[in-house]
Each structure stands twice: as C-alpha cells, then as structure tokens.
Write an enzyme that holds these catalytic residues in place. Sequence first.
Site, short mmCIF file in Angstrom:
data_model
loop_
_atom_site.label_atom_id
_atom_site.label_comp_id
_atom_site.label_asym_id
_atom_site.label_seq_id
_atom_site.Cartn_x
_atom_site.Cartn_y
_atom_site.Cartn_z
N ALA A 18 70.57 81.40 62.46
CA ALA A 18 70.20 82.64 61.61
C ALA A 18 68.90 83.10 62.36
O ALA A 18 68.24 82.44 63.05
CB ALA A 18 69.93 82.27 60.42
N ASP A 19 68.99 84.46 62.31
CA ASP A 19 67.77 85.29 62.66
C ASP A 19 67.42 86.59 61.70
O ASP A 19 68.43 87.25 61.50
CB ASP A 19 67.99 85.69 64.06
CG ASP A 19 66.44 86.02 64.70
OD1 ASP A 19 65.79 85.37 65.46
OD2 ASP A 19 66.08 87.19 64.42
N THR A 20 66.44 86.44 61.11
CA THR A 20 66.03 87.54 59.99
C THR A 20 64.93 88.41 60.86
O THR A 20 63.91 88.09 61.17
CB THR A 20 65.36 86.90 58.69
OG1 THR A 20 66.24 86.07 58.41
CG2 THR A 20 65.02 88.04 57.68
#
Length: 192
Positions: free
Chosen positions: A73-75
């Site tokens: 994931a990447d936010t």
Amino acid sequence: MFEEYTFTLASASPRRRELLKGLDIDFTVEPGKDEKEAFDPGLPHTEIPAFLARHKSETFHRELHPGEVLITADTLVFLDEQILGKPHDRAEAVAMLKALSGRTHTVTTGVAIRTRERMHNFAVTTEVDFKVLKDSEIDYYVDTYKPFDKAGAYGIQEWIGYTGITGIRGSYFNVMGLPVQRLYTELCGFLC
C-alpha cells in the site's frame, strides 16, 4: 475465511499492521526494499498511490510462495493537486499543517494484492476537513507527536485528529493508511 492462503504485509507502518490485524487475518510483516518512490510526473495525481502500491508489489525482494498473498500500500495526502509527503524535519511538518489549516484535503491510499499468478490493484480516497489551527496547536502537536513518518505531517488517530479535524467524507481507516473495509471486500472478490 482465507485459511488456504498465507498473507504477507510488505509495510513497515505500525498503523497498517494494526489495521490489518483488525480483519482477523493471520499475516507476517516483511517490508520490501526501501527505495525512492518514483513515478511519471505526467501521471494524474489521483493515480499515483495505486501506481506506487503496484510498483512496491512488482519489485518485492523475493518470489512469492504458492498460496501466498502479498499486500502492499501507499498513502498520499493531496492539497489541491500538490502532494504532501512525509516531512523531513520540524519546519516542514509545521509548514504542511499550516497549509492544511482551515482547508479540505484528500487522502488516497493505493493497494495492491498479489499472488504468484495474478495481481489486483485499487485506490480509495477520503476528504478531510481541518479547522483553522492556531500556531500554538501546530507547535504542540509537532513537538509532542513528532509526525515525521506520516504523509501530510499528521495522524488522524492522534491529538490533532481529535482537536483539529472537523469532518471526513469516506473511510477513516484510509486516512490512517489502509482502507480495511474495502481491502476485505477486494480480498473476497480476488480470492473467493
């Protein structure tokens, strides 16, 4: 529910670990390579988090085992179309919070789910409203909580979230770093 699979979370984020644990899925944590996040500057800003999550999955440092599911994931925090990443120091954290003060911004998390055979990728966006923050509130938060590992220089689950956020539209958990309800739905569709 997913007994025939083993799950690996490729993230060093303690918040992502905590959130994934809430789905009652057994998993191991194995952060991938710590490399600079690069993307085509012509990529629409709304597509960057999904691209980065997919890239983390594709460049994972080893082959996946049969039955293994890798989650990456990447936010990113966006103020208008400007990316507010993790602040490098106190001054940058203060500047980011001053920019967010009294404004609405968006938080987008891209997620990739991959097995040896296939990959699925999606993104979730949440709108967040901040009240006008006093300089003393920003200073207190930065000096007390040291949000240097958080995109946008804040954690919604910390003091600044309790005192400064006046509204959200979308997933609260997405703002923390992993849209777990959507992840669960996507895992059911991908694996079942």
